[in-house]
Design a protein around this motif. Sequence first.
Motif, PDB file in Angstrom:
ATOM      1  N   UNK A  47      48.602  50.324  28.296  1.00  0.00           N
ATOM      2  CA  UNK A  47      49.891  50.985  28.146  1.00  0.00           C
ATOM      3  C   UNK A  47      49.617  52.337  27.529  1.00  0.00           C
ATOM      4  N   UNK A  48      50.536  53.261  27.668  1.00  0.00           N
ATOM      5  CA  UNK A  48      50.457  54.542  26.968  1.00  0.00           C
ATOM      6  C   UNK A  48      51.616  54.608  25.991  1.00  0.00           C
ATOM      7  N   UNK A  49      51.312  54.451  24.707  1.00  0.00           N
ATOM      8  CA  UNK A  49      52.344  54.584  23.675  1.00  0.00           C
ATOM      9  C   UNK A  49      51.658  54.922  22.354  1.00  0.00           C
ATOM     10  N   UNK A  50      52.348  54.677  21.257  1.00  0.00           N
ATOM     11  CA  UNK A  50      51.811  55.031  19.942  1.00  0.00           C
ATOM     12  C   UNK A  50      50.426  54.421  19.711  1.00  0.00           C
ATOM     13  N   UNK A  51      50.214  53.206  20.221  1.00  0.00           N
ATOM     14  CA  UNK A  51      48.926  52.529  19.998  1.00  0.00           C
ATOM     15  C   UNK A  51      47.773  53.315  20.624  1.00  0.00           C
ATOM     16  N   UNK A  64      41.002  63.439  27.341  1.00  0.00           N
ATOM     17  CA  UNK A  64      40.303  64.675  27.708  1.00  0.00           C
ATOM     18  C   UNK A  64      38.801  64.517  27.838  1.00  0.00           C
ATOM     19  N   UNK A  65      38.193  63.643  27.056  1.00  0.00           N
ATOM     20  CA  UNK A  65      36.739  63.457  27.231  1.00  0.00           C
ATOM     21  C   UNK A  65      36.436  62.339  28.229  1.00  0.00           C
ATOM     22  N   UNK A  66      37.475  61.814  28.850  1.00  0.00           N
ATOM     23  CA  UNK A  66      37.391  60.804  29.909  1.00  0.00           C
ATOM     24  C   UNK A  66      36.700  59.539  29.429  1.00  0.00           C
ATOM     25  N   UNK A  67      36.733  59.307  28.125  1.00  0.00           N
ATOM     26  CA  UNK A  67      36.226  58.027  27.641  1.00  0.00           C
ATOM     27  C   UNK A  67      37.390  57.101  27.284  1.00  0.00           C
ATOM     28  N   UNK A  68      38.581  57.517  27.706  1.00  0.00           N
ATOM     29  CA  UNK A  68      39.759  56.646  27.604  1.00  0.00           C
ATOM     30  C   UNK A  68      40.452  56.633  28.953  1.00  0.00           C
ATOM     31  N   UNK A  69      40.586  55.447  29.491  1.00  0.00           N
ATOM     32  CA  UNK A  69      41.269  55.293  30.771  1.00  0.00           C
ATOM     33  C   UNK A  69      42.591  54.586  30.509  1.00  0.00           C
ATOM     34  N   UNK A  70      43.690  55.163  30.980  1.00  0.00           N
ATOM     35  CA  UNK A  70      44.998  54.524  30.831  1.00  0.00           C
ATOM     36  C   UNK A  70      45.338  53.837  32.147  1.00  0.00           C
ATOM     37  N   UNK A  71      45.351  52.514  32.130  1.00  0.00           N
ATOM     38  CA  UNK A  71      45.799  51.732  33.296  1.00  0.00           C
ATOM     39  C   UNK A  71      47.141  51.157  32.884  1.00  0.00           C
ATOM     40  N   UNK A  72      48.216  51.772  33.327  1.00  0.00           N
ATOM     41  CA  UNK A  72      49.529  51.369  32.835  1.00  0.00           C
ATOM     42  C   UNK A  72      49.924  50.028  33.420  1.00  0.00           C
ATOM     43  N   UNK A  73      49.749  48.973  32.653  1.00  0.00           N
ATOM     44  CA  UNK A  73      50.092  47.629  33.101  1.00  0.00           C
ATOM     45  C   UNK A  73      51.186  47.020  32.239  1.00  0.00           C
ATOM     46  N   UNK A  74      51.696  47.831  31.274  1.00  0.00           N
ATOM     47  CA  UNK A  74      52.766  47.323  30.427  1.00  0.00           C
ATOM     48  C   UNK A  74      52.318  46.269  29.435  1.00  0.00           C
ATOM     49  N   UNK A  75      51.047  46.355  29.003  1.00  0.00           N
ATOM     50  CA  UNK A  75      50.529  45.364  28.062  1.00  0.00           C
ATOM     51  C   UNK A  75      49.826  46.049  26.899  1.00  0.00           C
ATOM     52  N   UNK A  76      49.965  45.460  25.724  1.00  0.00           N
ATOM     53  CA  UNK A  76      49.150  45.909  24.605  1.00  0.00           C
ATOM     54  C   UNK A  76      47.795  45.205  24.689  1.00  0.00           C
ATOM     55  N   UNK A  77      47.006  45.659  25.639  1.00  0.00           N
ATOM     56  CA  UNK A  77      45.652  45.131  25.854  1.00  0.00           C
ATOM     57  C   UNK A  77      44.690  46.304  25.800  1.00  0.00           C
ATOM     58  N   UNK A  78      43.610  46.116  25.050  1.00  0.00           N
ATOM     59  CA  UNK A  78      42.663  47.192  24.796  1.00  0.00           C
ATOM     60  C   UNK A  78      41.258  46.666  25.082  1.00  0.00           C
ATOM     61  N   UNK A  79      40.553  47.318  25.977  1.00  0.00           N
ATOM     62  CA  UNK A  79      39.164  46.950  26.236  1.00  0.00           C
ATOM     63  C   UNK A  79      38.289  48.093  25.745  1.00  0.00           C
ATOM     64  N   UNK A  80      37.329  47.758  24.909  1.00  0.00           N
ATOM     65  CA  UNK A  80      36.452  48.794  24.356  1.00  0.00           C
ATOM     66  C   UNK A  80      35.022  48.371  24.631  1.00  0.00           C
ATOM     67  N   UNK A  81      34.217  49.318  25.090  1.00  0.00           N
ATOM     68  CA  UNK A  81      32.847  49.005  25.495  1.00  0.00           C
ATOM     69  C   UNK A  81      31.861  49.988  24.901  1.00  0.00           C
TER      70      UNK A  81
END
Length: 192
Positions: A47-51, A64-81
């Motif tokens: 999701x794209x919001x305050x989180x 901007x550094x393209x190390x964050x991808x926003x896949x708007x699925x309407x979920x507070x789900x975060x994958x970090x690698x």
Amino acid sequence: MNLWERAIEFHGHHCCVLAVGYRAAMLAREKLGPLQEGERLEAVVETADCSTDALQAVLRCTVGNRRLLVRDRGKHVFTVAKPGKAVRLALKPGIISRYGTDFAVLMEKVANGTASPGEKGRFYSWQQPLMEYILQAPAEDLFDCREVSRAPADPGFVFVSVACDKCGEEVFASFAAEREGKRVCPDCAGEK
Ligand SMILES: [Zn+2]
Ligand SMILES: [Zn+2]
């Protein structure tokens, strides 16, 4: 400045959804462990919001550094690698509605600027305790956390451009389409 303060400064205010992203970012850092020299984190948010702002401020993974991808699925789900390891954190059901099922309705109205003064008052009286709960709760109470094989890959930077044959604006070549023998931008090709 600690990382929570950095998130607030980046986002512009403190709020309960910023706290969700902050806790997710901190938990991801803990689960992934320290980075080796030259290693970088990558994140995917659903999701794209305050989180999202908290993640960007804490992990330094940005749009901007393209190390964050926003896949708007309407979920507070975060994958970090990081290289060789990825974790997926999903906010558990009932966290945002912990202090009232209509809290999210009020939050939508406040965020979208349509709340009455009374609704604003009710929202802020709930938001502070909720934010404090989210900041202090054990991480396992907040998130379902599991290791995943890898984060969905970002296609990477593109800069090579062509001029659209129809509108004349420059567009990244990989975004251009062929239409009746012309190279056109997505807008002129009628793509959404
Ligand atoms: Zn916010
Ligand atoms: Zn065009």
